[in-house]
Structures are given as C-alpha cells and as structure tokens.
Design a protein around this motif. Sequence first.
Motif, PDB file in Angstrom:
ATOM      1  N   ALA A   1       0.837  -1.206   0.000  1.00 32.61           N
ATOM      2  CA  ALA A   1       0.000   0.000   0.000  1.00 32.61           C
ATOM      3  C   ALA A   1       0.873   1.258   0.000  1.00 32.61           C
ATOM      4  CB  ALA A   1      -0.932  -0.001   1.207  1.00 32.61           C
ATOM      5  N   GLY A   2       1.958   1.248   0.753  1.00 35.63           N
ATOM      6  CA  GLY A   2       2.872   2.394   0.771  1.00 35.63           C
ATOM      7  C   GLY A   2       3.531   2.616  -0.577  1.00 35.63           C
ATOM      8  N   ALA A   3       3.975   1.532  -1.221  1.00 37.66           N
ATOM      9  CA  ALA A   3       4.613   1.643  -2.533  1.00 37.66           C
ATOM     10  C   ALA A   3       3.627   2.157  -3.583  1.00 37.66           C
ATOM     11  CB  ALA A   3       5.180   0.288  -2.952  1.00 37.66           C
TER      12      ALA A   3
ATOM     13  N   PHE B   1       3.897   5.682  -5.648  1.00 34.86           N
ATOM     14  CA  PHE B   1       3.851   5.612  -7.114  1.00 34.86           C
ATOM     15  C   PHE B   1       2.760   6.518  -7.673  1.00 34.86           C
ATOM     16  CE2 PHE B   1       2.291   3.562 -11.031  1.00 34.86           C
ATOM     17  CZ  PHE B   1       3.451   3.630 -11.789  1.00 34.86           C
ATOM     18  N   VAL B   2       1.551   6.430  -7.109  1.00 37.26           N
ATOM     19  CA  VAL B   2       0.422   7.239  -7.583  1.00 37.26           C
ATOM     20  C   VAL B   2       0.697   8.723  -7.360  1.00 37.26           C
ATOM     21  CG1 VAL B   2      -2.013   7.808  -7.156  1.00 37.26           C
ATOM     22  CG2 VAL B   2      -1.306   5.426  -7.370  1.00 37.26           C
TER      23      VAL B   2
ATOM     24  N   GLY C   1       2.347  13.993  -9.724  1.00 36.26           N
ATOM     25  CA  GLY C   1       3.200  15.124  -9.361  1.00 36.26           C
ATOM     26  C   GLY C   1       2.859  15.735  -8.018  1.00 36.26           C
ATOM     27  N   ILE C   2       2.337  14.932  -7.118  1.00 44.32           N
ATOM     28  CA  ILE C   2       1.976  15.432  -5.789  1.00 44.32           C
ATOM     29  C   ILE C   2       3.139  15.137  -4.848  1.00 44.32           C
ATOM     30  CG2 ILE C   2       0.355  15.285  -3.872  1.00 44.32           C
ATOM     31  CD1 ILE C   2      -1.718  14.264  -5.932  1.00 44.32           C
TER      32      ILE C   2
END
Length: 141
Positions: free
Chosen positions: A126-128, A132-133, A138-139
């Motif tokens: 979930a962290g990865a 990635f998202v 670009g956040i």
Amino acid sequence: MHNFTPQSAFIGGLLIGFSVLLFFYTTGRLAGVSGIFSNAFTSHNKRTSNWLFLIGLVLGPLLFIIFSPNEIQFSVTNSFILITIAGFLVGLGTRMGGGCTSGHGVCGVSRFSIRSIVGTLTFIIAGAITVFVLQIYGIYL
C-alpha cells in the motif's frame, strides 16, 4: 537519496530489536505500539510499563536531537490538515488490521505469524502504490 543511511538504519534496527526483547522479557508482552497506546488509556489494568514505553517513544528522539553532534535535516509536511487526516487513517488502519507496523512488522514477523506477515506485506504494498500514484500525479507532500 540523501535519506539513505544504511549504517544508522542498521544500528536503529538493532536497537529496536533489543528493545522488543527487553520489553518482552520484562513484561511478558509484545511491543506493539498501537496496543500499548490503547491499553494505556482504556485498560482497567493500567500498567506502568505502558506509560514508560510511551514516554520513551517521545523522549528518545528528543534526547537524540538535543545531544546529536549533527543537525538532523528531515521534513515531511507542514500541513496540519494532512497530518490530521494521515493520523486518523493510521489509527483506523491499526484497528482494522488488528495492530500496527511495529506489532506486526517487528514482533509478529519475527514469530512467523502468518497474519502479521500478510499485514506487513499489505503495509509495504500500500505504501509503494501510494508513493507511485502520488509521483505520477506530481503530488509532493
């Protein structure tokens, strides 16, 4: 890559492992922070060890910062709203998952608990995915 510090991470890991062993051998209980935090406030049998553990979690980093010869440069975010939402989601996740990363990842995996191994893999995946998202859109928080 400026946060990549394998030597201090290794030493920190050894200290965490030793602390978990010390807590277990002195209290007979596992060192899951969410359980200790919850029991410190809600348990009818309020153990001094819960409060000492929590005080140590706060004092340890503060003492390190005060007595560290090098200035620690670390920043996550200044957004109070983001920190509040993240804290709520972490609390919700620890309740839904039956424990936190310290309980599952450190104590549970070392005992070969299938539930903890699955939980820890879920935390990591979930962290990865989140990183990635956020990078795709670009956040940068």
